[in-house]
Design an enzyme around this catalytic site. Structure first.
Site, short mmCIF file in Angstrom:
data_model
loop_
_atom_site.label_atom_id
_atom_site.label_comp_id
_atom_site.label_asym_id
_atom_site.label_seq_id
_atom_site.Cartn_x
_atom_site.Cartn_y
_atom_site.Cartn_z
CG ASP A 61 -1.98 1.05 1.18
OD1 ASP A 61 -2.24 1.59 0.08
OD2 ASP A 61 -2.58 1.33 2.24
CE LYS A 63 -3.17 5.12 1.89
NZ LYS A 63 -2.53 3.96 2.55
CB ILE A 67 6.36 12.98 -12.28
CG1 ILE A 67 7.66 12.24 -11.99
CG2 ILE A 67 6.39 14.39 -11.70
CD1 ILE A 67 8.87 12.85 -12.65
CG ASN A 69 8.88 9.13 -16.78
OD1 ASN A 69 8.16 8.40 -17.45
ND2 ASN A 69 9.60 10.11 -17.32
CB THR A 120 -11.50 4.74 5.67
OG1 THR A 120 -10.27 4.55 6.38
CG2 THR A 120 -11.59 3.74 4.53
N GLY A 210 -7.45 -4.44 10.42
CA GLY A 210 -6.26 -4.11 11.16
C GLY A 210 -6.34 -4.51 12.61
#
Length: 233
Positions: A61, A63, A67, A69, A120, A210
């Protein structure tokens, strides 16, 4: 899909030892784990490689929000680790998401690229603070449409958006829902929570759990409660 493959346990720990102790304790009860920025920074990529080597699926994860590339390079690095899923931030726009998808498709066709929609913990007022006038569900669906056009394999959203996302994405799109807690538990920092059973019934392909498992007195028993939900066709 087997129920055990639809529950992803978030290894939100600050050390490799703590993470490995939980994985060992859960044993065959869990085969899918999420590693986020905290554990990746603390333990490095070696833990990811070990989990993959031991036959576990890993959701990395990250996120990604950079840019195109740089995003593509990070996706290729994730693919080399053998992970099953990686996240890119939907707010980065179509070019970033498309770069991630193309990098995976070219070199790691089994790697699934998921777009984060609205985390969330965010509410409508949080979105307003950053200049977005839409309600959370509206923004989630807007970003999901953009992700779909960019070729993403699915999206990350709260359990409360699982049903409209399933209608939008159809039967094949992945809908991965963090923010799930067992009935009666505090949702903690999740502003748009739900139970794993409700999320799966609404159309989530996977749920991410979790503290309900990782901080439970008996993680195996907690995992079995989480996994005892309806099986989506």
């Amino acid at each position: 899909m087997e129920q055990t493959g639809r529950v992803i346990v978030a290894l939100d720990f600050d050390s490799r030892r703590a993470a490995e102790e939980l994985v060992e304790r859960l044993g065959d009860e869990c085969r899918f784990y999420k590693i986020g920025l905290e554990l990746l920074t603390a333990a490095g990529p070696a833990l990811v490689e070990k989990l993959v080597h031991d036959g576990k699926d890993v959701f990395l994860d990250l996120k990604l929000f950079e840019i195109p590339n740089s995003v593509a390079a990070a996706v290729r690095a994730a693919g080399r680790l053998g992970v099953s899923m990686v996240t890119v931030h939907g707010m980065g726009g179509a070019d970033i998401m498309a770069a991630a998808v193309q990098a995976a498709a070219r070199d790691f066709p089994r790697l699934r690229v998921l777009a984060l929609t609205v985390v969330t913990s965010m509410t409508g007022s949080d979105l307003a603070d950053i200049g977005i006038g839409a309600a959370p569900e509206e923004q989630v669906l807007r970003l999901a449409r953009l992700a779909q056009r960019a070729g993403c394999h699915g999206v990350i959203a709260s359990p409360q958006e699982a049903a409209p996302l399933r209608r939008l994405l159809g039967p094949g799109g992945l809908v991965v829902t963090p923010g799930v807690t067992l009935p009666g538990e505090s949702p903690g920092e999740h502003a748009r929570p739900g139970t794993p059973q409700a999320a799966l019934a609404a159309g989530a392909s996977h749920v991410v759990v979790g503290r309900s498992v990782t901080r439970a007195a008996d993680p195996v028993a907690a995992m079995r409660l989480v996994s005892a939900g309806p099986v989506h066709p």
